[in-house]
Each structure stands twice: as structure tokens, then as C-alpha cells.
Design a protein around this motif. Structure first.
Motif, mmCIF file in Angstrom:
data_model
loop_
_atom_site.group_PDB
_atom_site.id
_atom_site.type_symbol
_atom_site.label_atom_id
_atom_site.label_comp_id
_atom_site.label_asym_id
_atom_site.label_seq_id
_atom_site.Cartn_x
_atom_site.Cartn_y
_atom_site.Cartn_z
ATOM 1 N N TYR A 66 1.112 9.197 -2.170
ATOM 2 C CA TYR A 66 0.456 8.522 -1.064
ATOM 3 C C TYR A 66 1.209 8.744 0.232
ATOM 4 C CZ TYR A 66 -2.884 6.488 -4.211
ATOM 5 O OH TYR A 66 -3.910 6.334 -5.109
ATOM 6 N N ASP A 67 0.452 8.799 1.330
ATOM 7 C CA ASP A 67 1.013 9.207 2.616
ATOM 8 C C ASP A 67 1.397 8.042 3.524
ATOM 9 O OD1 ASP A 67 -1.611 11.337 2.104
ATOM 10 O OD2 ASP A 67 0.422 12.151 2.290
ATOM 11 N N TYR A 68 0.654 6.956 3.446
ATOM 12 C CA TYR A 68 0.906 5.809 4.317
ATOM 13 C C TYR A 68 1.119 4.562 3.454
ATOM 14 C CZ TYR A 68 -0.869 8.598 8.246
ATOM 15 O OH TYR A 68 -1.053 9.560 9.191
ATOM 16 N N TRP A 69 2.013 3.715 3.925
ATOM 17 C CA TRP A 69 2.333 2.496 3.187
ATOM 18 C C TRP A 69 2.425 1.312 4.127
ATOM 19 C CZ3 TRP A 69 2.834 2.059 -2.052
ATOM 20 C CH2 TRP A 69 2.861 3.262 -2.774
ATOM 21 N N GLY A 70 1.993 0.157 3.618
ATOM 22 C CA GLY A 70 2.283 -1.075 4.316
ATOM 23 C C GLY A 70 3.696 -1.519 3.991
ATOM 24 N N ARG A 71 4.122 -2.588 4.640
ATOM 25 C CA ARG A 71 5.487 -3.076 4.436
ATOM 26 C C ARG A 71 5.634 -3.898 3.169
ATOM 27 N NH1 ARG A 71 8.110 -4.779 10.284
ATOM 28 N NH2 ARG A 71 7.957 -2.722 11.241
ATOM 29 N N GLY A 72 4.520 -4.327 2.623
ATOM 30 C CA GLY A 72 4.565 -5.117 1.403
ATOM 31 C C GLY A 72 4.466 -6.606 1.686
ATOM 32 N N THR A 73 3.939 -7.320 0.717
ATOM 33 C CA THR A 73 3.815 -8.767 0.831
ATOM 34 C C THR A 73 4.131 -9.394 -0.525
ATOM 35 O OG1 THR A 73 2.357 -10.550 1.597
ATOM 36 C CG2 THR A 73 1.320 -8.793 0.324
ATOM 37 N N GLN A 74 4.879 -10.489 -0.482
ATOM 38 C CA GLN A 74 5.362 -11.110 -1.718
ATOM 39 C C GLN A 74 4.294 -12.012 -2.329
ATOM 40 O OE1 GLN A 74 8.552 -10.848 -3.321
ATOM 41 N NE2 GLN A 74 7.448 -11.954 -4.934
ATOM 42 N N VAL A 75 4.092 -11.831 -3.620
ATOM 43 C CA VAL A 75 3.243 -12.734 -4.399
ATOM 44 C C VAL A 75 4.097 -13.294 -5.526
ATOM 45 C CG1 VAL A 75 1.247 -12.927 -5.930
ATOM 46 C CG2 VAL A 75 1.101 -11.523 -3.858
ATOM 47 N N THR A 76 4.186 -14.597 -5.583
ATOM 48 C CA THR A 76 4.986 -15.257 -6.611
ATOM 49 C C THR A 76 4.083 -16.186 -7.409
ATOM 50 O OG1 THR A 76 6.944 -15.187 -5.196
ATOM 51 C CG2 THR A 76 6.978 -16.713 -7.061
#
Length: 121
Positions: free
Chosen positions: A108-118
Motif C-alpha cells: 500500500y502506498d498511503y497510510w493514515g496515522r492510525g487510531t486506537q481501539v480498545t
């Protein structure tokens, strides 16, 4: 640029919907995907869809997660139902500009920064 919505902390069995908005270019013709990474584990595939094509899901989320995309808004969504503690991870959205849909994160070429799911049991 890909920007995920804020995740959250929920109880097992709860539902949560993540969104990811793209900016800077249209991703309507691209493969869009969700991956996740739990502490100490490799980044793993969750779901992906090629524009106008089928959606592929990891076995661990089939029947519980639903991937959708709104090309007009340049946004994808991941609706997560019946969450389990093992779903706890940082969730990332990703875009692949060319090529077929793949479950391999490095393609994959583009990524988001990520988000935490707990998810608490």
C-alpha cells in the motif's frame, strides 16, 4: 493524505465505526483497506475493497465488520460490531494506487496515522 477518525474504548460486544477521509487526491479508483496492529504483533489485514469491486475480509472479522466507501466524500468506513478483546489494536486505513487488491500491508502506498481501539472484556 489519509485521516482516521478517533477510535475509542468500548466494552466487549459493543459497536464502533471508524472513518477515514482522504484529501489531496481522489482515491475513488484505488484499492482502500483497513489494517490493524496490536502491541507486539505484526500489522494485519482487516478488510479491503477495490473501487466498484468486492470486499475482502480477514476471517477473524467476517460477519462482524463491514467495510464501506463513499467515493463522493472520498471517505471509507469500518463498522465494527460485536467487538472482542482481541480486536484491540491501532487501526490504520491505507490506499493502494495501482494494482489489484492485496492483503499485504507493504503493497500500500498511503497510510493514515492510525487510531486506537480498545475493547475491554
Amino acid at each position: 493524505q489519509l485521516t482516521e477518525s478517533e477510535g475509542g474504548s468500548v466494552q466487549a460486544g459493543d459497536s464502533l465505526t471508524l472513518s477515514c477521509q482522504a484529501s489531496g487526491r481522489s482515491f475513488r479508483r484505488d484499492t482502500m483497506a483497513w489494517f490493524r496492529q496490536a502491541p507486539g504483533k505484526e500489522r494485519e489485514f482487516v478488510a479491503a475493497t477495490f473501487s466498484g469491486g468486492n470486499t475482502d475480509y480477514a476471517d477473524s472479522v467476517k460477519g462482524r465488520f463491514t467495510f464501506s466507501r463513499d467515493n463522493a466524500k472520498n471517505t471509507i468506513y469500518l463498522q465494527m460490531n460485536n467487538l472482542k478483546s482481541e480486536d484491540t489494536a491501532v487501526y490504520y486505513c491505507a490506499a493502494r494506487i495501482s494494482g489489484t487488491m492485496t492483503t499485504t500491508w507493504s503493497m500500500y502506498d498511503y497510510w493514515g496515522r492510525g487510531t486506537q481501539v480498545t475493547v475491554s472484556s
